[in-house]
Design an enzyme around this catalytic site. Structure first.
Site, PDB file in Angstrom:
ATOM      1  N   GLU A   1       0.831  -1.197   0.000  1.00 60.65           N
ATOM      2  CA  GLU A   1       0.000   0.000   0.000  1.00 60.65           C
ATOM      3  C   GLU A   1       0.870   1.253   0.000  1.00 60.65           C
ATOM      4  OE1 GLU A   1      -4.232   0.232   1.874  1.00 60.65           O
ATOM      5  OE2 GLU A   1      -2.873   1.115   3.344  1.00 60.65           O
TER       6      GLU A   1
ATOM      7  N   HIS B   1       7.187 -27.155   2.098  1.00 56.74           N
ATOM      8  CA  HIS B   1       6.339 -28.203   1.528  1.00 56.74           C
ATOM      9  C   HIS B   1       5.229 -27.597   0.677  1.00 56.74           C
ATOM     10  CE1 HIS B   1       8.197 -31.365   4.024  1.00 56.74           C
ATOM     11  NE2 HIS B   1       8.363 -30.373   4.889  1.00 56.74           N
TER      12      HIS B   1
ATOM     13  N   LYS C   1     -13.821   1.355  -3.473  1.00 59.37           N
ATOM     14  CA  LYS C   1     -14.814   1.696  -2.454  1.00 59.37           C
ATOM     15  C   LYS C   1     -15.994   2.434  -3.075  1.00 59.37           C
ATOM     16  CE  LYS C   1     -11.418   2.354   1.284  1.00 59.37           C
ATOM     17  NZ  LYS C   1     -10.872   3.363   2.227  1.00 59.37           N
TER      18      LYS C   1
END
EC number: 5.3.1.9
Length: 540
Positions: free
Chosen positions: A346, A377, A505
């Site tokens: 950000e 793994h 938004k």
């Protein structure tokens, strides 16, 4: 970035062989490692030599980094697009020297707010704060998102061995109701205190979760007065806080000069203090402050955050790296990558410089990873044999809080082995001879050997902590905060705004309206794909 200039093309194309560097320089580790208090920083396995390091350090000086550091600590408004200071460092400054911003000594204000938070924490942990029915509080639920969630959640988990208050701390962030329900299923309305963490008190996810939590509480009590006993807020919008039913005496400050992703040091860290006690919260601040002083006062060639930022920027420029792996070899740091993803991506996910001009060089990268040894793994295969360039940071802790020494030794051995494997790899000849020695024929060995070759010469840094305590965790977080700042300076970008998150938004609000009314202007203005998706949802 100065290092990306054409004049440095020859240097950028210089190939460094780690095997050669270690074989020819017995003092490489001594030269390319730093120690600060109980943190050991080993960057000897990076693709640098004396000449490259010299150029990188010169680049830092030419970028005016020293002055930029002073500007930040002095409170100059380096967040130019929002005309704001960047002063999360002031929240942990233990010097108590005055710091005047816009005519006010913010140091005094910060200390007063700390005392308010401390008083609240002590009141709740002592049992003096009672729920509406007179019972003492046993559970804390932090409702926030982004910086109001990721930092505190990470620290509370990392410092689990230091939990000492008897309070259980829960975190709710996602607008998905399942996030809230997971908490509501295990708490009692009569013994729960909710923290609503939202500067604007209008963040969609936080507000919706808080309203639902309030309804859940009132379904039990059926009395609006109960809200004041079970909710506190961290916000700058006092009118909205009061309207919600929260006593303004229990509303704690958020300042414009503290960005959300750097806010765990503020009242946002209240949930941390509820878990580990306020004294340990202060030790967290003290650890970060120690790195602030190191960053501000230490010459660049001995300055850990500066070296971290230079290396990351170098790989972005010279090797076009598009991601960085962060691998903490300690289960307590299981949320550390999530936290740093926001702090890093950000901050530096920008494509224009401070003047608003598009840049022609790569800036922020994708930061990802996971705790060891799980990653071995899962995704380490890509690190060792993939054809993408991914620098790696290993974080290890020398001693653990438990007595299972065999587990700790195995964990550390795996961490060090991974960094060694990335550095040296294994050649075709080495693999071929091993296969022959294992009983394979020459034909079989030649067929299999290429698949087992590991190129090596892949860079990594190892940060080794003596222990994972509140103090060392605070220091570790601050190292990465300042590394991010250094990169922003080198790239000439603003690391402290985040305009890229606003469009989603805005569109989300429009689509929410469109979903409830297909005759609305919001619906009519949608693209056909989004209309189709809405139709599919409505058909269920």
């Amino acid at each position: 970035m100065l290092f990306c200039n054409d004049s440095n093309k020859e240097l950028r194309e210089q190939k460094v062989s780690l095997s050669h560097e270690f074989a020819t320089d017995n003092h490489r580790v001594e030269k390319l490692s730093l120690k600060f208090e109980n943190i050991y920083f080993d960057y000897s396995k990076n693709l640098v030599n004396d000449n490259i390091l010299k150029t990188l350090l010169e680049s830092a000086s030419k970028s005016n980094l020293k002055n930029k550091i002073q500007q930040m600590f002095a409170g100059e408004k380096i967040n130019s697009t929002e005309n704001r200071s960047v002063l999360h460092t002031a929240l942990r400054d233990l010097s108590n020297s005055p710091l005047v911003i816009d005519g006010q000594d913010i140091r005094k204000e910060v200390n007063e707010e700390k005392q308010r938070v401390k008083a609240l924490v002590e009141k709740v942990t002592s049992g003096d704060w009672k729920g509406f029915s007179g019972k003492r509080i046993t559970d804390i639920v932090n409702i926030g998102i982004g910086g109001s969630d990721l930092g505190p959640k990470m620290v509370v988990r990392a410092l689990q061995p230091y939990h000492c208050t008897g309070l259980k701390v829960h975190f709710v962030s996602n607008v998905d109701a399942d996030s809230l329900l997971q908490a509501l299923h295990v708490i009692d309305p009569e013994t729960t205190l909710f923290i609503v963490a939202s500067k604007s008190f209008s963040t969609e996810e936080t507000l919706l979760n808080s309203i639902s939590a309030r309804e859940w509480l009132l379904d039990h009590y059926e009395d609006e007065k109960a809200v004041a006993n079970h909710f506190v807020a961290i916000s700058s919008k006092l009118d909205k806080v009061e309207e919600f039913g929260i006593n303004l005496e229990h509303c704690y400050k958020m300042w414009d000069w503290v960005g959300g992703r750097y806010s765990l040091w503020s009242s946002i860290g209240m949930s941390i203090a509820f878990a580990v006690g306020y004294d340990n919260f202060e030790k967290l601040l003290a650890g970060a402050y120690s790195i602030d002083k190191h960053f501000k006062e230490t010459e660049f060639d001995k300055n850990i955050p500066v070296i971290m930022g230079l290396l990351a920027s170098y790989y972005s420029c010279a090797y076009q790296s598009q991601s960085q792996a962060l691998l903490p070899y300690d289960e307590r740091l299981c949320y550390f990558v999530d936290y740093l993803q926001q702090a890093d991506m950000e901050s530096n996910g920008k494509s224009v410089n401070l003047a608003g001009e598009g840049v022609d060089y790569q800036t922020g990268v994708v930061l990802w990873g996971g705790v060891g040894t799980n990653g071995q793994h899962a995704f380490h295969q890509l690190l060792h044999q993939g054809n993408v360039f991914i620098p790696v940071d290993f974080i290890a802790v020398a001693t653990s809080h438990h007595n299972y020494d065999n587990h700790q030794q195995a964990l550390l051995a795996n961490c060090f082995a991974q960094s060694q494997a990335l550095m040296f790899g294994q050649s075709y000849d080495m693999v071929y001879n091993e296969l022959l020695n294992s009983g394979l024929s020459e034909v079989q060995a030649k067929q299999l050997a290429p698949h087992k070759v590991i190129p090596g010469n892949r860079p990594s840094t190892t940060i080794l902590l003596d222990e994972l305590s509140p103090y060392t965790l605070g220091a570790l977080i601050a190292l990465y905060e300042h590394k991010i700042f250094v990169q922003g300076v080198l790239w000439d970008i603003n690391s402290y705004d985040q305009w890229g998150v606003e469009l989603g938004k805005k569109l989300g609000k429009n689509i929410l309206k469109a979903m409830s009314d297909d005759s609305s202007a919001e619906y009519q203005n949608l693209d056909e794909s989004t209309k189709w998706l809405i139709a599919k949802v409505k058909s269920k």
